[in-house]
Enzyme design. Structure first.
Site, PDB file in Angstrom:
ATOM      1  N   ARG A  85      -7.131   2.883  11.705  1.00  0.00           N
ATOM      2  CA  ARG A  85      -6.870   1.455  11.854  1.00  0.00           C
ATOM      3  C   ARG A  85      -7.928   0.761  12.683  1.00  0.00           C
ATOM      4  NH1 ARG A  85      -0.935   1.528  10.621  1.00  0.00           N
ATOM      5  NH2 ARG A  85      -0.323  -0.620  10.630  1.00  0.00           N
ATOM      6  N   ARG A  88       0.964  -8.390  14.448  1.00  0.00           N
ATOM      7  CA  ARG A  88       0.426  -7.229  13.727  1.00  0.00           C
ATOM      8  C   ARG A  88      -0.685  -7.655  12.765  1.00  0.00           C
ATOM      9  NH1 ARG A  88       5.488  -4.868  10.996  1.00  0.00           N
ATOM     10  NH2 ARG A  88       4.200  -3.121  10.384  1.00  0.00           N
ATOM     11  N   ARG A 134      13.470  -3.758  10.501  1.00  0.00           N
ATOM     12  CA  ARG A 134      12.774  -3.078  11.593  1.00  0.00           C
ATOM     13  C   ARG A 134      12.416  -4.091  12.681  1.00  0.00           C
ATOM     14  NH1 ARG A 134       8.055  -0.003   8.525  1.00  0.00           N
ATOM     15  NH2 ARG A 134       6.869  -1.139  10.070  1.00  0.00           N
ATOM     16  N   ARG A 174      11.956  -7.762   3.895  1.00  0.00           N
ATOM     17  CA  ARG A 174      11.929  -6.306   3.804  1.00  0.00           C
ATOM     18  C   ARG A 174      13.133  -5.712   4.543  1.00  0.00           C
ATOM     19  NH1 ARG A 174       6.315  -3.223   4.651  1.00  0.00           N
ATOM     20  NH2 ARG A 174       6.592  -3.397   6.886  1.00  0.00           N
ATOM     21  N   LYS A 226       0.823  -1.218   0.000  1.00  0.00           N
ATOM     22  CA  LYS A 226       0.000   0.000   0.000  1.00  0.00           C
ATOM     23  C   LYS A 226       0.852   1.260   0.000  1.00  0.00           C
ATOM     24  CE  LYS A 226      -0.927  -0.649   4.892  1.00  0.00           C
ATOM     25  NZ  LYS A 226       0.123   0.166   5.505  1.00  0.00           N
TER      26      LYS A 226
HETATM   27  P1  AMP Z   1       2.946   0.442   9.819  1.00  0.00           P
HETATM   28  O1  AMP Z   1       4.324   0.738   9.340  1.00  0.00           O
HETATM   29  O2  AMP Z   1       1.879   1.204   9.116  1.00  0.00           O
HETATM   30  O3  AMP Z   1       2.628  -1.028   9.871  1.00  0.00           O
HETATM   31  O4  AMP Z   1       2.897   0.965  11.345  1.00  0.00           O
HETATM   32  C1  AMP Z   1       3.831   0.509  12.300  1.00  0.00           C
HETATM   33  C2  AMP Z   1       3.250   0.596  13.695  1.00  0.00           C
HETATM   34  O5  AMP Z   1       2.904   1.966  13.999  1.00  0.00           O
HETATM   35  C3  AMP Z   1       1.978  -0.189  13.939  1.00  0.00           C
HETATM   36  O6  AMP Z   1       2.221  -1.552  14.192  1.00  0.00           O
HETATM   37  C4  AMP Z   1       1.413   0.549  15.154  1.00  0.00           C
HETATM   38  O7  AMP Z   1       2.126   0.230  16.332  1.00  0.00           O
HETATM   39  C5  AMP Z   1       1.739   1.998  14.828  1.00  0.00           C
HETATM   40  N1  AMP Z   1       0.635   2.647  14.067  1.00  0.00           N
HETATM   41  C6  AMP Z   1       0.643   3.033  12.751  1.00  0.00           C
HETATM   42  N2  AMP Z   1      -0.524   3.609  12.407  1.00  0.00           N
HETATM   43  C7  AMP Z   1      -1.304   3.583  13.532  1.00  0.00           C
HETATM   44  C8  AMP Z   1      -2.635   4.009  13.846  1.00  0.00           C
HETATM   45  N3  AMP Z   1      -3.443   4.583  12.933  1.00  0.00           N
HETATM   46  N4  AMP Z   1      -3.082   3.820  15.104  1.00  0.00           N
HETATM   47  C9  AMP Z   1      -2.319   3.259  16.049  1.00  0.00           C
HETATM   48  N5  AMP Z   1      -1.076   2.821  15.841  1.00  0.00           N
HETATM   49  C10 AMP Z   1      -0.556   2.975  14.595  1.00  0.00           C
END
Ligand code: AMP
Length: 210
Positions: A88, A166, A155, A122, A13
């Protein structure tokens, strides 16, 4: 134009949001990057955020909302934005109310098995945030960022046991948003399994873009 893009980790995405943002001349807001930038700042808030991210949990809504509200009023968002990683869960979409009235909500779907396969390979740049994949989007020099030459890393939240957590959070909290978007008449489903150009083609076709 305001677009929400969502999908499981590894669905591509972020890559598709970059392409779409350039085509529509709007900005791409990545919630995870906003949170990671704050986490890296070393502030008290940043340390708190780091704990949630590294544990595979969602960061509390009030923290996320504060950062997002500051970002959407910046000048580069004047023509609109693509929101990647927000909302989310149903609480977040209700809390943000009228600030974010998206015209389109794009789901990029992939299977869990594919998500795990993709994320394990990744690699991310800790300095500029660029993301690579060892097979599909390899850096020109092994282990080095093409853009800033920093050493690439895995990461902490891309490790297999955290990815599984996740994905569970995604299924339990984010997938219920589909029904919400369907009721609003803004939901579009995209198959994220094919190659990057093929997925882009499907998105452009469904949005009637050339
Ligand atoms: P992502 O790279 O988008 O998977 O985000 C990494 C981490 O950031 C997630 O596993 C959450 O811990 C936090 N995170 C990202 N977006 C949100 C959101 N909208 N609400 C809460 N936590 C978020």
């Amino acid at each position: 134009m305001k677009i929400i893009i969502f999908g499981p980790q590894g669905s591509g995405k972020g890559t598709q949001a970059d392409i779409l943002a350039e085509r529509l001349n709007i900005c791409h807001i990545t919630m995870g990057d906003l949170l990671r930038t704050e986490a890296k700042s070393g502030s008290e808030l940043g340390q708190k955020i780091n704990g949630f991210i590294n544990d595979g949990q969602l960061v509390p809504d009030e923290i996320v909302l504060t950062l997002l509200k500051e970002r959407v009023i910046m000048s580069d968002c004047g023509l609109g934005y693509i929101l990647d990683g927000f909302p989310r869960n149903l609480d977040q979409i209700k809390l943000i109310g009228d600030v974010i009235k998206a015209e389109v909500a794009l789901e990029i779907w992939i299977s869990d098995e594919e998500a795990i396969r993709r994320i394990i390979d990744r690699r991310s740049c800790p300095k500029c945030g660029a993301v690579y994949h060892l097979k599909y989007h390899a850096p020109k020099t092994l282990g080095r960022c093409d853009k800033c030459q920093s050493e690439l890393m895995i990461r902490d939240d891309d490790k297999e046991e955290v990815i599984k957590k996740r994905l569970n959070v995604y299924h339990q909290q984010t997938e219920p948003l589909i029904k919400y978007y369907q009721d609003q008449g803004i939901y579009i489903k995209i198959n994220g399994m094919p190659s990057i150009p093929e997925v882009t083609k499907e998105i452009f076709a469904k949005l009637k873009l050339s």
